[in-house]
Design an enzyme around this catalytic site. Sequence first.
Site, PDB file in Angstrom:
ATOM      1  N   GLU A 178       0.801  -1.141   0.156  1.00 60.33           N
ATOM      2  CA  GLU A 178       0.118   0.008   0.057  1.00 60.33           C
ATOM      3  C   GLU A 178       0.969   1.196   0.054  1.00 60.33           C
ATOM      4  O   GLU A 178       2.012   1.194   0.526  1.00 60.33           O
ATOM      5  CB  GLU A 178      -0.995  -0.185   1.187  1.00 60.33           C
ATOM      6  CG  GLU A 178      -0.463  -0.053   2.428  1.00 60.33           C
ATOM      7  CD  GLU A 178       0.813   0.482   2.842  1.00 60.33           C
ATOM      8  OE1 GLU A 178       0.546   1.694   2.890  1.00 60.33           O
ATOM      9  OE2 GLU A 178       1.779  -0.085   3.738  1.00 60.33           O
ATOM     10  N   GLU A 198       4.369  -0.224   1.677  1.00 59.14           N
ATOM     11  CA  GLU A 198       4.661  -0.372   0.195  1.00 59.14           C
ATOM     12  C   GLU A 198       4.398  -2.137  -0.079  1.00 59.14           C
ATOM     13  O   GLU A 198       4.440  -2.566  -1.336  1.00 59.14           O
ATOM     14  CB  GLU A 198       6.038  -0.089  -0.377  1.00 59.14           C
ATOM     15  CG  GLU A 198       6.198   1.390  -0.025  1.00 59.14           C
ATOM     16  CD  GLU A 198       7.811   1.727  -0.406  1.00 59.14           C
ATOM     17  OE1 GLU A 198       8.356   0.979  -0.988  1.00 59.14           O
ATOM     18  OE2 GLU A 198       7.921   3.118  -0.266  1.00 59.14           O
TER      19      GLU A 198
END
Lengths: 336, 336
Positions: free
Chosen positions: A161, A304
């Site tokens: 994310e 991430e």
Amino acid sequence: LNTKAQEQMEQHLNSLTKPFGSLGLLESLAIKIAGITGNAQPNIDPAMVVLMASDHGVTVEGVSAYPSEVTQQMVRNFITGGAAINVLSRASNASVQVVDIGINGELQLPGLINRKIRFGTNNMVQGPAMERTEAVSAIEVGIEVAQSAIQKGARLLALGEMGIGNTTASSAMVAVLGQLSVDQVVGFGTGINTDEKVKKANVIKRSIEINQPNPADPIDVLAKVGGLEIAGLAGIVLGAAAARVPVLIDGFITAVAALTAVRMTPACVHYLIASHQSVEPGHIFVNKLLGLQPLVNLNLRVGEGSGTAIALPIVRSAIKIANEMSTFEQAGVSGS
Amino acid sequence: LNTKAQEQMEQHLNSLTKPFGSLGLLESLAIKIAGITGNAQPNIDPAMVVLMASDHGVTVEGVSAYPSEVTQQMVRNFITGGAAINVLSRASNASVQVVDIGINGELQLPGLINRKIRFGTNNMVQGPAMERTEAVSAIEVGIEVAQSAIQKGARLLALGEMGIGNTTASSAMVAVLGQLSVDQVVGFGTGINTDEKVKKANVIKRSIEINQPNPADPIDVLAKVGGLEIAGLAGIVLGAAAARVPVLIDGFITAVAALTAVRMTPACVHYLIASHQSVEPGHIFVNKLLGLQPLVNLNLRVGEGSGTAIALPIVRSAIKIANEMSTFEQAGVSGS
């Protein structure tokens, strides 16, 4: 779960040239993946990180160490391959698919999947982050992205994310879903100081107060105090579980997304593998609610999907142990 | 250690597109390896697992779940590639070099390095496991094997071991070197039961009692209650540290070997990286004495170097982060 494949895997592991059970969590992982895939000789490759990016209206309250524009800037960085997740997933032989599910800006980049629901969420201190129908649409995007990835061959999906402000939304969500105090679950995010953390906690408390999300209705929680990437990632979990594909969770935010999916469809929990223990305090609570034990603890807090890329070789090793080691009989080794 | 390379690495890491310090232990690892190698853009490949095998006379006391012959049988398994370490090091792109430093039997196998000092140790309950000169010779073998591996190009050495009975010798050594009670440090090894563990502890206590090893003299401890593979692995640490090559420790036995090297040459400690936390209780004490924090905890207790092969991709990822990530400036990302 396929219990027959699990039993076959367990028997096979016990026949291999090592003391009984001595490969610890690698053995549990191999058994779990056999159960998920229904295959006693499973395969998790190709593995794909699905990285969902979106913006959060609540950032105007000053809850993050970074300005909101960093979401877009980092998405460009993902596409050009210079971010942590790019380096780590190259090292781990996984591909990365980046999805714009709600970035606050027009982005046209090669390889970026545009499934934007809206230009970021509203400021949840002043009302719901999004409409309920938007949360549902974001979940549907996740399901479709998962289906498409699996159709193209992915055998394991890892959650990533990007969204400045998303530890604020995630903290609000876990406080509601887990009926926990905000002060317990709020953390330093990407690097705010102690005063800013107090402010962040107050913002979360006011958001919950004004929106009154219903803990028994995960879509209500998503819509009122969640985020578009969190909804999309919950959809990835639903789509992957339906296709019997294991899902590797990253840190706090992706774990909250997984918890949301599990609250919608409890059987999803069996398809989840926790990769790493994040520094965010709320992550411990989510893992407890999910009953998951992360594989590594490296004090990461970059998000991430970075933790999934670090853990992927461990998951792959568990599978390879089962598929490649000799049995006591083959190797002529005496048992205990 | 090269503090200039460390500082350069730290500055570089802080310029990369991630929140300050957010890659946690990966950043500490990169800084450590820069200091070890004196290179701010270090490389740890090719990586090699050096697996030292030998036998232990104390096995006649019934301290292990497996018969002594399993040492040789497993060495054959290592050479044919069917053991856990083979599978895991293939997965992690490391080579495995197996050294017979004291197996109790004649072994001629392709690829097996014969540096046998003697056919296993004596039963340490009845007197010293070996002569002091033999312990010194075994250390010298380790230094030579390390030098030869580094000359052939190895940039990282990982420690592996095989030797039925070697958790008994290692427990005795750490009890003496750390001045700890035997009951604290003794464990279940490859899978003995509670009664057998009591017997194992008594064997260790009697061995220490009869031999009176001197805690201030690590070679005396090695010779009286140690083992040939432990001495050889201590030599690997000495040889690697002298050549500024990082050493990856596996579990309990290899950690005791590393502690022995550090007691001989304290500066060696800076060249050590702990890979995993083993199930053996003594391992925690050794790590405390060495001041090391393992990277993963997967409840492994198989030895062979298996934990190093699991951790190697994490070490490699730390290096790749430093060498491949974009800076804020390169990527046009706003700082905090």
